[in-house]
Design an enzyme around this catalytic site. Structure first.
Site, PDB file in Angstrom:
ATOM      1  CE1 TYR A 156      -3.811   2.362   0.539  1.00 48.93           C
ATOM      2  CE2 TYR A 156      -2.469   3.278   2.309  1.00 48.93           C
ATOM      3  CZ  TYR A 156      -3.570   3.363   1.471  1.00 48.93           C
ATOM      4  OH  TYR A 156      -4.400   4.442   1.549  1.00 48.93           O
ATOM      5  CE  LYS A 160      -3.671   5.020  -1.965  1.00 48.61           C
ATOM      6  NZ  LYS A 160      -4.648   5.615  -2.903  1.00 48.61           N
TER       7      LYS A 160
END
Length: 271
Positions: A156, A160
């Site tokens: 993740y 990002k």
């Protein structure tokens, strides 16, 4: 000053629930024509019902942001009906984490395909339409994890931080056409994914201790920022990542200020 988004055509991805739906409805209340995109048809219907209650012009499209051909169809339909696209909010995203030595390729690929590749594909499809009219606002969802990762967030966090740097690269390319590109990093906003407010009180208190503003954020805090970045008021802001986390880790131990305030009788801990 008033934020005026009247008749601006705004695409928002991942509108089925949570922050995405809040962004869509907030833009609609500000007068924007909202194009709601989500992979889940039933969630999309619920969002459409909320938009209808605002009496806003809106359209809904079932679309997987990983599907370039479907994206092209949607953008073509929007452009044909409304004559252009003014705003793109790439909100769609997924989690999917675990320690790196236990993380399988399928999870890694899924997280990066949705969060990063999906953002790329949407931007690639919309930029030519914005260039034609020499105007655009592109706003991409990063995360506080792009600034400081948490344990077992390798997939993740890396997706990002890539979104944030991709946005900077994009901003450098589209400036000549009066198009801005910015990303935002939501922090401590309770959602169905993180379930902050469902955790034990002691754990909630520990999380709140990391904030300079020691309370949970609200979906509206994110949506209001999006409205600002989408407006003419933000016309000279581009290529930046804006932290919307209540000052998470702005200082080494934010709790110290609250302890001092409590000693002075100006603050009481609620957890």
């Amino acid at each position: 000053m008033l934020i005026d988004l009247k008749e601006r055509v705004a695409i928002v991805t991942g509108v089925g629930r949570g922050i995405g739906r809040e962004i869509a409805t907030t833009l609609a209340r500000e007068g924007a024509i909202v194009i709601a995109i989500d992979i889940n048809e039933s969630d999309l219907v619920e969002t459409a019902n909320e938009l209808g209650g605002i009496d806003a012009v809106h359209r809904e499209f079932v679309c997987d942001v990983r599907d370039a051909s479907r994206i092209a169809e949607v953008i073509s339909d929007i452009d044909a009906e409304f004559g252009g696209i003014d705003i793109l909010v790439n909100n769609a995203g997924v989690a999917g984490n675990g320690p790196i030595d236990e993380l399988d390729e399928k999870t890694w690929d899924f997280v990066h395909d949705v969060n990063l590749k999906g953002t790329f594909l949407m931007c690639r499809a919309v930029v030519p339409v914005m260039k034609r009219r020499k105007f655009g606002r592109i706003i991409n969802a990063a995360s506080f994890a792009a600034l400081v990762p948490i344990y077992a967030s390798g997939a993740y966090a890396s997706s990002k931080v890539a979104v944030a740097h991709f946005t900077r690269a994009l901003a450098g390319e589209v400036g000549p056409w009066n198009i801005t590109a910015n990303s935002y990093a939501p922090g401590m906003v309770p959602t169905v994914i993180n379930r902050f407010t469902e955790r034990p009180h002691a754990e909630q208190s520990q999380l709140l201790d990391t904030l300079s503003l020691r309370h949970w954020g609200d979906k509206a805090d994110i949506a209001n920022l999006i409205c600002f970045l989408a407006s003419d008021l933000a016309g000279y802001i581009t290529g930046t990542l804006i932290d919307v986390s209540g000052g998470k880790l702005a200082t080494q131990v934010p709790r110290l200020a609250y302890e001092a305030a409590a000693e002075a009788g100006d603050y009481e801990f609620d957890l």
